[in-house]
Structures are given as structure tokens and as C-alpha cells.
Design a protein around this motif. Structure first.
Motif, PDB file in Angstrom:
ATOM      1  N   SER A 128       0.812  -1.213   0.000  1.00  0.00           N
ATOM      2  CA  SER A 128       0.000   0.000   0.000  1.00  0.00           C
ATOM      3  C   SER A 128       0.850   1.270   0.000  1.00  0.00           C
ATOM      4  O   SER A 128       0.324   2.381  -0.044  1.00  0.00           O
ATOM      5  N   GLY A 129       2.165   1.112   0.042  1.00  0.00           N
ATOM      6  CA  GLY A 129       3.049   2.270   0.073  1.00  0.00           C
ATOM      7  C   GLY A 129       3.309   2.839  -1.305  1.00  0.00           C
ATOM      8  O   GLY A 129       2.614   2.533  -2.279  1.00  0.00           O
ATOM      9  N   SER A 130       4.360   3.653  -1.401  1.00  0.00           N
ATOM     10  CA  SER A 130       4.648   4.358  -2.648  1.00  0.00           C
ATOM     11  C   SER A 130       5.130   3.440  -3.757  1.00  0.00           C
ATOM     12  O   SER A 130       5.165   3.838  -4.923  1.00  0.00           O
ATOM     13  N   TYR A 131       5.532   2.207  -3.415  1.00  0.00           N
ATOM     14  CA  TYR A 131       5.980   1.254  -4.425  1.00  0.00           C
ATOM     15  C   TYR A 131       4.887   0.268  -4.825  1.00  0.00           C
ATOM     16  O   TYR A 131       5.053  -0.538  -5.723  1.00  0.00           O
ATOM     17  N   GLY A 132       3.764   0.291  -4.114  1.00  0.00           N
ATOM     18  CA  GLY A 132       2.766  -0.757  -4.249  1.00  0.00           C
ATOM     19  C   GLY A 132       1.906  -0.658  -5.493  1.00  0.00           C
ATOM     20  O   GLY A 132       1.948   0.313  -6.251  1.00  0.00           O
ATOM     21  N   HIS A 133       1.099  -1.713  -5.711  1.00  0.00           N
ATOM     22  CA  HIS A 133       0.144  -1.818  -6.810  1.00  0.00           C
ATOM     23  C   HIS A 133       0.836  -1.772  -8.173  1.00  0.00           C
ATOM     24  O   HIS A 133       0.295  -1.225  -9.137  1.00  0.00           O
ATOM     25  N   THR A 134       2.025  -2.332  -8.240  1.00  0.00           N
ATOM     26  CA  THR A 134       2.780  -2.304  -9.490  1.00  0.00           C
ATOM     27  C   THR A 134       3.386  -3.673  -9.776  1.00  0.00           C
ATOM     28  O   THR A 134       3.398  -4.571  -8.936  1.00  0.00           O
ATOM     29  N   ILE A 135       3.891  -3.793 -10.997  1.00  0.00           N
ATOM     30  CA  ILE A 135       4.682  -4.948 -11.405  1.00  0.00           C
ATOM     31  C   ILE A 135       6.035  -4.417 -11.841  1.00  0.00           C
ATOM     32  O   ILE A 135       6.112  -3.537 -12.709  1.00  0.00           O
ATOM     33  N   LYS A 136       7.096  -4.937 -11.232  1.00  0.00           N
ATOM     34  CA  LYS A 136       8.425  -4.374 -11.443  1.00  0.00           C
ATOM     35  C   LYS A 136       9.366  -5.391 -12.081  1.00  0.00           C
ATOM     36  O   LYS A 136       9.331  -6.578 -11.760  1.00  0.00           O
ATOM     37  N   LYS A 137      10.190  -4.867 -12.957  1.00  0.00           N
ATOM     38  CA  LYS A 137      11.213  -5.684 -13.616  1.00  0.00           C
ATOM     39  C   LYS A 137      12.586  -5.295 -13.076  1.00  0.00           C
ATOM     40  O   LYS A 137      12.930  -4.105 -13.042  1.00  0.00           O
ATOM     41  N   TYR A 138      13.352  -6.302 -12.647  1.00  0.00           N
ATOM     42  CA  TYR A 138      14.696  -6.102 -12.123  1.00  0.00           C
ATOM     43  C   TYR A 138      15.691  -6.933 -12.925  1.00  0.00           C
ATOM     44  O   TYR A 138      15.316  -7.932 -13.549  1.00  0.00           O
ATOM     45  N   ASN A 139      16.953  -6.512 -12.872  1.00  0.00           N
ATOM     46  CA  ASN A 139      17.985  -7.430 -13.347  1.00  0.00           C
ATOM     47  C   ASN A 139      18.338  -8.387 -12.213  1.00  0.00           C
ATOM     48  O   ASN A 139      17.796  -8.292 -11.105  1.00  0.00           O
ATOM     49  N   SER A 140      19.234  -9.314 -12.464  1.00  0.00           N
ATOM     50  CA  SER A 140      19.505 -10.381 -11.494  1.00  0.00           C
ATOM     51  C   SER A 140      20.176  -9.877 -10.222  1.00  0.00           C
ATOM     52  O   SER A 140      20.249 -10.609  -9.227  1.00  0.00           O
ATOM     53  N   PHE A 141      20.661  -8.618 -10.225  1.00  0.00           N
ATOM     54  CA  PHE A 141      21.310  -8.059  -9.037  1.00  0.00           C
ATOM     55  C   PHE A 141      20.402  -7.096  -8.285  1.00  0.00           C
ATOM     56  O   PHE A 141      20.839  -6.423  -7.352  1.00  0.00           O
ATOM     57  N   GLY A 142      19.143  -6.986  -8.711  1.00  0.00           N
ATOM     58  CA  GLY A 142      18.191  -6.179  -7.976  1.00  0.00           C
ATOM     59  C   GLY A 142      18.070  -4.751  -8.428  1.00  0.00           C
ATOM     60  O   GLY A 142      17.426  -3.941  -7.747  1.00  0.00           O
TER      61      GLY A 142
END
Length: 347
Positions: A128-142
Motif C-alpha cells: 500500500s506504500g509508494s511502491y505498491g500496486h505495481t509490477i516491477k522488472k529487475y535485473n539479477s542483481f536487484g
């Protein structure tokens, strides 16, 4: 007494003839009967790898998701908790490599979509915070590479794209992705996006009718081009054509006690593995041939201990091992296939 034994022997001979006839003559009715007889005596298909991982102390939160990068032999674990790493990275053999905790609020589903040119990890964030309700793509190191959705803002919109408790996604080698958005909240929908994130088709209503959902929780694909969705609240699995989005059918007969929580196919594609959260159970269900959905037929089960709560799972594309994220036990467990574990009556 002699008559009893004669009758018993006759019944046994008749049953053997039925099975042999179905195996070699191909009668659909008899083949079905033989199949039902055979699975009841089948040996266990998988065994628990008690040595995975090498040190379980790395699990410090509730493990909600797991993803296997088969190309690079890596296993990613998404866990929740305060002041802990949200993602753990192991080798498939169980060696701990690293952890990261960047821009992830409350992870739910996780998917590794690596190719020869790119290693990527997708996480559905239901916070529910500022990062929420999303789908995120990362590389293997974050390192954060891409964000889908409107950070910190839940909604039903498609332009701009908004999510509310997106449960899981599945990414094809082409880059096309399938998203189930609706672990509670506003949305109960299945979305297909192209590799450049254009919407290709959508099923997006709450309900019990075909192509409607109540808590779509997991999604996967088979080699026949079908999309399989764990429609948990409706206690069924729904199936769609991956190109057109056409509804192809549903399975309900295997889930009278509890709906499916997670769906993945075995490495050979013969069986769909289904996790049932509150029953702490894994089901192995015969995959239907192309052009037919039919009814759900459970071949084998793995009964876990009470309150283990298997949430989401993934399968290694190299070894066929199953990795299960267990939110009750707060761990990921690995199950490895036994040699000769599939009996093939009627195949």
C-alpha cells in the motif's frame, strides 16, 4: 468356498483383460477405466530434497513466491517482513548467493524471464506504500529496470495502466506477458500485454460465468498455446487460447474442497501441478491433449504437513524439480522427480 475362489479368479482375469484391451486396442471408455485403476497403485512421483537449501536460516520472513531461472541455474525467493531482504537468490543446488531489498514493498508473485541476452526478474508488488500496486522488472542483481502500473495508486485503469493486488505474471520467450490482477481488491482480470506493453486482450470482470474471475491467483502456459488460470475464489481452473483470448473451458471437479492457488506444468508437459493453500496439498493433474479440455483427473498428490500453506510454485526447466513457496512454514522446499516416476497406461 471353491466357488468363491473361482469367482474371484474370474473377476481378476476380467479386470486384467479390460486393462490390456484398453492399452493395446485403444477403446476410450476402457482406457479411462484402466487409467483410474492404475494411478491408485502408482508410486510417489517426487521426493523431498531435505538438503535444499544448504542453510535454511536465510529464510527470515514469510515466503510468498519462488521463480526458477533455468538458463542460469538460479532460484529467486520473494519474502515479506520488516527490515529483511525481500528477495533471496540461491543456486538450484541450494547455495546462497545474495539478497536484495530495493523498491519492493510487499512482494506476492515472482517470475524469472531470462534469455541468452538478458536476465530479468519480475515481481508483483501488492503493498500500500509508494511502491505498491505495481509490477516491477529487475535485473539479477536487484537493479530496477521497468515499472508497470501507477506506483502507490490502485485502480482499474488501462491507460495509464493500474493494478490492485496483482497476484502473478507469466512471461513468454517472445516477451509477451500474462498478468492475473486480483488477489482481492478492485480487479478480477486476466491481461495479455505485448513485449512493448501494449494490451493484446483482456478478460476483466468479477463473476462465476465463463471468462470471469473471483481472485485469479496464478497463471501459466502449456506447449499447445493455452493459458491456464487458477481462479481460486471460484474453485476452478479456466483455460484460454493464448493468441485470441478465447475461453476454451474450465475444470471444477477437482476443487470441491478448495480452489487452486498455483499452477505450473511438469517439465515434460504431461501434468499440471496445482497447489492448494489451506489444504497444504500439491495435486498432479493429467494435462489434456491439444483441442480438448475435458475433466480434471488427479493422478497423484503430495500431502504436506498442516499449516505449511503452499502459496506459489515454479518448476526447473532443466531438472524438472519443483520449488514450493510455503507461507505457513516460512520456507521454500524442493521436490525432485524420481526415475521412472510416470506410469503411462492409456498414453
Amino acid at each position: 468356498m471353491a466357488k468363491f475362489w473361482v469367482c474371484a479368479a474370474g473377476a481378476g482375469l476380467f479386470l486384467a483383460c479390460l486393462i490390456l484391451h484398453s492399452r493395446f486396442c485403444g477403446s476410450p471408455v476402457l482406457r479411462n477405466f484402466a487409467f483410474q485403476v492404475s494411478w491408485r497403485t502408482e508410486e510417489i512421483l517426487y521426493r523431498l530434497d531435505v538438503d535444499w537449501p544448504e542453510y535454511s536460516e536465510y529464510f527470515t520472513g514469510a515466503t510468498f513466491g519462488v521463480a526458477v531461472d533455468s538458463l542460469n541455474g538460479l532460484v529467486y525467493v520473494a519474502q515479506r517482513g520488516d527490515n529483511i531482504p525481500k528477495v533471496l537468490v540461491f543456486t538450484e543446488d541450494g547455495c546462497f548467493l545474495r539478497a536484495w531489498n530495493y523498491t519492493v514493498d510487499t512482494p506476492h508473485g515472482i517470475f524469472a524471464a531470462s534469455t541468452l541476452h538478458e536476465q530479468s526478474v519480475w515481481i508483483t508488488d501488492v503493498g500500500s506504500g509508494s511502491y505498491g500496486h505495481t509490477i516491477k522488472k529487475y535485473n539479477s542483481f536487484g537493479d530496477l529496470v521497468q515499472v508497470l502500473g501507477t506506483p502507490g495508486k490502485k485502480g482499474t485503469g488501462l491507460n495509464p495502466l493500474q493494478f490492485d493486488n496483482p497476484a502473478e505474471l507469466y512471461v513468454e520467450d517472445t516477451g509477451d506477458m500474462y498478468i492475473v490482477d486480483g488477489d482481492g481488491g478492485l480487479n478480477n482480470r486476466l491481461i495479455k500485454l505485448s513485449q512493448d506493453f501494449m494490451m493484446l486482450w483482456l478478460h476483466g470482470e468479477n463473476g462465476t460465468e465463463p471468462a470471469k474471475f473471483n481472485i485469479p491467483h496464478s497463471v501459466t502456459l502449456d506447449s499447445a498455446g493455452r493459458v491456464w488460470v487458477a481462479d481460486r475464489g471460484n474453485k476452478r481452473i479456466q483455460v484460454f487460447d493464448k493468441d485470441t483470448g478465447e475461453w476454451l473451458g474450465a475444470w471444477t471437479n477437482c476443487f470441491t474442497e478448495e480452489g487452486p492457488s498455483s499452477v505450473r506444468f511438469t517439465l515434460d508437459g504431461k501434468y499440471l501441478i496445482v497447489a492448494q493453500l489451506n489444504l497444504s496439498r500439491l495435486l498432479f493433474v493429467a494435462a489434456p491433449p491439444a483441442g480438448s479440455i475435458g475433466d480434471c483427473s488427479v493422478i497423484s498428490t503430495i500431502q504436506l504437513a498442516d499449516q505449511v500453506l503452499p502459496h506459489l510454485l515454479d518448476v526447473s526447466g532443466k531438472t524438472g524439480a519443483i520449488f514450493v513457496a510455503e507461507i505457513g512454514a516460512k520456507q521454500v522446499q524442493k521436490y525432485v522427480p524420481l526415475n521412472g516416476y510416470f506410469l503411462s497406461f492409456g498414453s
